[in-house]
Scaffold this active site. Structure first.
Site, PDB file in Angstrom:
ATOM      1  N   ASP A   1       6.934 -18.383   4.345  1.00  0.00           N
ATOM      2  CA  ASP A   1       6.414 -17.637   5.500  1.00  0.00           C
ATOM      3  C   ASP A   1       5.920 -18.618   6.563  1.00  0.00           C
ATOM      4  OD1 ASP A   1       5.777 -15.477   7.093  1.00  0.00           O
ATOM      5  OD2 ASP A   1       3.834 -15.119   6.172  1.00  0.00           O
TER       6      ASP A   1
ATOM      7  N   HIS B   1      10.387 -18.307   9.218  1.00  0.00           N
ATOM      8  CA  HIS B   1      10.458 -18.008  10.644  1.00  0.00           C
ATOM      9  C   HIS B   1      10.866 -19.270  11.392  1.00  0.00           C
ATOM     10  CE1 HIS B   1       8.241 -14.129  10.297  1.00  0.00           C
ATOM     11  NE2 HIS B   1       7.654 -14.738   9.286  1.00  0.00           N
TER      12      HIS B   1
ATOM     13  N   HIS C   1       5.417 -12.437   0.459  1.00  0.00           N
ATOM     14  CA  HIS C   1       4.158 -13.194   0.554  1.00  0.00           C
ATOM     15  C   HIS C   1       2.960 -12.466  -0.083  1.00  0.00           C
ATOM     16  CE1 HIS C   1       3.886 -10.528   3.961  1.00  0.00           C
ATOM     17  NE2 HIS C   1       4.593 -11.299   4.763  1.00  0.00           N
TER      18      HIS C   1
ATOM     19  N   HIS D   1       7.007  -6.390   4.138  1.00  0.00           N
ATOM     20  CA  HIS D   1       5.675  -6.888   4.461  1.00  0.00           C
ATOM     21  C   HIS D   1       4.706  -5.852   3.894  1.00  0.00           C
ATOM     22  CE1 HIS D   1       2.694  -9.035   7.126  1.00  0.00           C
ATOM     23  NE2 HIS D   1       2.024  -7.958   6.745  1.00  0.00           N
TER      24      HIS D   1
ATOM     25  N   HIS E   1      11.758 -17.029   2.708  1.00  0.00           N
ATOM     26  CA  HIS E   1      11.032 -16.339   3.795  1.00  0.00           C
ATOM     27  C   HIS E   1      10.652 -17.378   4.846  1.00  0.00           C
ATOM     28  CE1 HIS E   1       7.975 -13.070   5.054  1.00  0.00           C
ATOM     29  NE2 HIS E   1       8.024 -13.984   6.017  1.00  0.00           N
TER      30      HIS E   1
ATOM     31  N   LYS F   1      14.462  -6.294   6.699  1.00  0.00           N
ATOM     32  CA  LYS F   1      13.022  -6.530   6.660  1.00  0.00           C
ATOM     33  C   LYS F   1      12.244  -5.319   7.166  1.00  0.00           C
ATOM     34  CE  LYS F   1       9.223  -8.799   6.051  1.00  0.00           C
ATOM     35  NZ  LYS F   1       8.895 -10.156   6.449  1.00  0.00           N
TER      36      LYS F   1
END
Length: 348
Positions: A252, A20, A179, A141, A18, A104
């Site tokens: 994350d 970004h 997460h 999420h 995970h 996602k």
């Protein structure tokens, strides 16, 4: 259990399930830092505009690869951003591409760049059925966005109102509960039937919600899902330190320019990509379970995604070092989690 005097730790090279990276010129900063830590990473699609098609994912993947330093080995595993308008045909294209490894789910308004997220899963049932058929995981999420639900309860409510009903309807859909932050989520993932896994971040293993307020408001510890009570942190540590293959590393790591974090409406996200493995080691050492680290960082994730375990090894050395106060982020700077503080392990 490893002996207490262990000063060198060698494990299979880890992956980040995970991550970004953002887009544009900041990739020249975020991609090299991630590539130093991980062999592969599941890349989040919440750009502006979001990555909603396989074609867009392929183009984004190439931009990431173009930002790698020479001789760096790093494989971006792409994802699509699920919307109310995602069609089953796009899922088939994603599967055929070989580069898309998940879709996602962002409940609309749940976190950074989630405005285009799903308003109701009822709008996506045919698409989710196609994902189940194609074996493409749904990366969730896991928070409700109802303003009447306390922010510290949104994950638990999500399990009851969204996750459990969805899994009854589509029992063979592979799901990653992203997460996770609570005892409730850890217990659910550990005992639920079917195809489910969960990522756990280093910051949720190391910190509870008190860390947001030590000496004043600390914006660089603000993330979504937000840090929780100590009992939840302890439950996460217990979950990841067992050889339960359902739990795996997902940082994350979410970079934001310093001025956007330190503002009147600061962005959610902790930046850990530059030192994530060292943070994970600190968490496992805290509970005396360094011998379980490799399962969590390097083995469980590939097993869930039906990928081979990496062949390379990495070595960590017990050596005190200081985390930089800030790091490059395109034309700006990003403040890493625990900036200016010391860690006891360093990636060799």
């Amino acid at each position: 259990m490893l002996p207490q005097e262990t000063r060198i730790l060698t494990i299979v090279q880890p992956d980040d399930w995970h991550l970004h990276l953002r887009d544009g010129d900041v990739l020249n900063s975020t991609v090299p830092q991630a590539a130093k830590q991980f062999k592969r990473a599941i890349i989040m699609p919440n750009l502006r505009p979001p990555i909603t098609t396989t074609e867009q994912a392929a183009q984004y993947r190439q931009r990431i690869l173009d930002s790698l330093p020479e001789n760096a080995e790093f494989e971006p595993l792409m994802t699509l951003y699920l919307t109310d308008n995602t069609r089953p045909a796009e899922i088939r294209r994603a599967k055929e591409s070989g580069i898309v490894h998940g879709v996602k789910l962002y409940p609309a308004g749940a976190t950074t760049n989630s405005d285009a997220g799903v308003t109701s899963l009822d709008n996506c049932i045919e698409t989710l059925e196609e994902m189940q058929k194609q074996g493409i995981p749904l990366l969730m999420h896991g928070e409700v966005t109802d303003p009447d639900v306390d922010i510290f309860d949104r994950e638990a409510v999500f399990i009851d109102k969204v996750l459990v009903p969805l899994r009854k309807k589509l029992p063979d859909l592979k799901i990653v509960f992203e997460h996770i932050t609570t005892k409730t989520a850890a217990q659910y993932v550990a005992t639920a039937e079917g195809y489910i896994g969960a990522t756990v971040t280093p910051h949720h293993l190391l910190f509870n919600r008190n860390s947001l307020f030590v000496g004043g408001i600390r914006p660089h510890y603000y993330c979504l899902p937000v840090l929780k009570r100590e009992e939840n942190r302890q439950a996460l540590l217990k979950a990841v330190s067992h050889k339960n293959t359902r739990f795996f590393a997902g940082t994350d790591s979410a970079p934001h320019a310093r001025h956007t974090k330190e503002s009147t409406c600061g962005c959610a996200g902790c930046y850990t990509a530059s030192h994530a493995l060292e943070l994970y080691v600190q968490a496992f050492e805290e509970i005396g379970e360094l011998d379980k680290l490799e399962w969590f960082t390097s083995i469980n994730g590939p097993k869930f995604y039906n990928l081979s375990v990496n062949r390379n090894k990495v070595t960590l050395i017990k050596e005190k070092w200081q985390i930089p106060e800030e790091l490059p982020f395109g034309e700006n700077k990003v403040v890493p989690l625990m900036a200016g503080e010391f860690l006891q392990w360093k990636l060799g």
